[in-house]
Design an enzyme around this catalytic site. Sequence first.
Site, PDB file in Angstrom:
ATOM      1  N   LYS A  24      42.045  -9.102 -16.931  1.00 29.55           N
ATOM      2  CA  LYS A  24      42.081  -8.023 -15.950  1.00 29.55           C
ATOM      3  C   LYS A  24      41.096  -8.322 -14.824  1.00 29.55           C
ATOM      4  O   LYS A  24      40.275  -9.241 -14.921  1.00 29.55           O
ATOM      5  CB  LYS A  24      41.724  -6.694 -16.620  1.00 29.55           C
ATOM      6  CG  LYS A  24      40.349  -6.677 -17.282  1.00 29.55           C
ATOM      7  CD  LYS A  24      40.096  -5.381 -18.014  1.00 29.55           C
ATOM      8  CE  LYS A  24      38.705  -5.403 -18.673  1.00 29.55           C
ATOM      9  NZ  LYS A  24      38.388  -4.127 -19.320  1.00 29.55           N
ATOM     10  N   TYR A  76      20.146  -8.314  10.994  1.00 30.20           N
ATOM     11  CA  TYR A  76      20.246  -6.917  11.397  1.00 30.20           C
ATOM     12  C   TYR A  76      18.898  -6.207  11.255  1.00 30.20           C
ATOM     13  O   TYR A  76      18.158  -6.439  10.285  1.00 30.20           O
ATOM     14  CB  TYR A  76      21.292  -6.187  10.549  1.00 30.20           C
ATOM     15  CG  TYR A  76      22.727  -6.464  10.970  1.00 30.20           C
ATOM     16  CD1 TYR A  76      23.180  -6.081  12.231  1.00 30.20           C
ATOM     17  CD2 TYR A  76      23.616  -7.092  10.106  1.00 30.20           C
ATOM     18  CE1 TYR A  76      24.501  -6.315  12.622  1.00 30.20           C
ATOM     19  CE2 TYR A  76      24.937  -7.332  10.486  1.00 30.20           C
ATOM     20  CZ  TYR A  76      25.365  -6.941  11.749  1.00 30.20           C
ATOM     21  OH  TYR A  76      26.662  -7.191  12.135  1.00 30.20           O
TER      22      TYR A  76
END
Length: 748
Positions: A414, A639
């Site tokens: 999965k 940033y």
Amino acid sequence: MNTKAQSQHNYGGLDLFRIFAALMVIAIHTSPLASFHDSADFFLTRILARIAVPFFFMVTGHFILSDLFFPKNPSASQSGRIFSLKTRAGKYLCRLCLLYGFSVLLYVPLGLYAGHYNNLTFSSLLRMLLFDGTFYHLWYFPACILGILLVILFSRFLSLKGVTVVSALLYLIGLLGDSYYGIAAKIPVLKTCYDAMFHIFSYTRNGLFFAPLFLVLGAWAGNTAISSVNTNLDYRLSIRRLPSALCLVLSFCIMTTEAFTLRHFGLQRHDSMYLSLVPVMFFLYRCLLSVHAASKKVLRTTAAWIYILHPAVIVVIRGVAKLLHLSALLINNSLIHYFTVSLLSTIVGLVTAYFISRFSNNYSKGKKLLPKATGIFPGTERAWIELNLNALEHNVRFLQSRLPNGCRLMPAVKANAYGHDAVIISKTLNRLGIRDFCVACVSEGIQLRKAGIKGQILILGYTHPSQFFLLQRYRLTQTVVDYEYAEKLHRSGLKLHVHIAVDTGMHRLGICFRSPDLIASVYQMNHLSVDGIFTHLSACDCSNPECKSFTESQLSAFYRVTDYLKQNGYPCRGLHLLSSYGILNYPEAAEDFVRPGIALYGVLSSKGDPMAASLQPVLSLKARIASVRTLQPGENAGYSMGYTAESETRIAVITIGYADGIPRELSSGGGNVLIHGMSVPIIGRICMDQMLVNVSAVPDVKQNDIAVIIGTSGSREIKAEDITMQCNTITNEILSRLGARLTTVVKK
């Protein structure tokens, strides 16, 4: 004709029969037994060979039209059936029209030579192009095109059952203009109607009356095809194949009787359509679907070109025979004539298929030289996952070594195999002999089936009732998440395979262990086949006394349920309790299956697990350096000026960011990457697509060098567990959220 059969479904029986059908079409046009016995030739060419074209129609309906009625997108509605050139049917029609146009041009010289176009008018040209074909065998193409368009039109207003009824009525109308025309001709009103029809087309054996029914039968087959995926396949096929074969023999005997009876009374105008041809084709197709053989594209392509080219081969053989004075042997002897035409047509078909394959491969290679949508050239990825499949095999063998005989791995693939690429991992596991898998949702199961994964695929989570038909269509096994859900599965009326989840204390999914009677009642639901029963041990990764006590209580609760079921005569097959940590810490509780997840991929949930030394990481994560530059003291980078250089500093821009799954918690002082075998710190804030690292201590760093985020470089290694400690999470989360735009590369 040359539909794109999917090899993962093992449609080899269909592909083999295509060749036989193409040879039967040649028989129709050469009458092999005419020199020996008229009735024998009638049986061969007007009865046995009449299964060829309906078979071609059914294959087309199977692979091209089944999506109209059984959409892969469960939310598709009636409005979703609107025709578009972008749909599978639309693309196929475009290819079919191109092939028809090519065939028309190919046979223009022969048609002119044979005088087929003498006194040609506009109306007769339309008649040939739309119904009769411009050469005698080319009627198939307009019939297929018109039949597909009619089925698509009907599907906008009717269900598949409704379309089947309408198509059957059209077939009956066509029948009275074909094999049963002698009856219609005796009824003045019908004779007038059919005579008017025959001014528009020559035969009712066309796309209006003949093709739709067999296309629709093929669409039904597309939803019910048998595939070799379940472990009990051979048993199931042995049950289904025998009745279908008996019914095929019986219905073919009836068709033979029907044909000779019609011939005796002289009722036929043309003998392509019989009442009993419908059940013959239905049972024949079922038998062919039960053949367990891989699909072969070369057979499909060869059969198509045999069909298209055999009339030209007939002309060539007759011309050569007259030139060499061999007409008595190669033409007058109908059987030798047939075998000569068949042999040469097959050779020409194979050669044509070969050159088309070469052209297609070269074209595909040419396309690979162009950038894909992601802008990737092979070997120049910006950021990628690298898989070591040898490590995967090592982990499989290690886990198997801890299990008792008879216990099988049911790997959890999965979440894209925990970020490792579910298709690549599952295909490798299939090659290693593993035939059982578990996934989280129906879409993950469908992805594996489409990729050709064989075996049982268990969906561990919830599937919406509107998607139950997908469980049957793709042969997926559904978890019973609670008793009410079991009732919904049962009320669907579909024969579904399920595993019952038992809630032994995690309180996530399952029927409570305190209600064994409800669990037993699921076995009584005759639409559900209970193939397994399981629970999930929620604290088996923890070694403190409290967790051990809780795990033991879960084990005890589960076995109380299975004991109850056994005492009341219910089979308790397919038991599984253990996931990765259960295998490592409680191997004595292994039953029929175990569900390894994170351990399969060579890592454990957190650093310090003693078993980690026995596993080998399968995944490495790497990215390229986009730029190297120097900061002067006091300059900022990233940033919000997230990093300030205290001295002259060389920094590198790495082409990977949080959109690729890199945790932002690694920003400024938390994380490192490896470059040239040395560990360098991540600086500033991690961006969506890039991050910055300090490479002052690493000599000769340059653009396009490789940075290792997870994996080894030189003698150093960064493990996924190292990142989890810095981010206060588990490896499952780090790996499973790796971004979809990362390329996956298999390590050589």
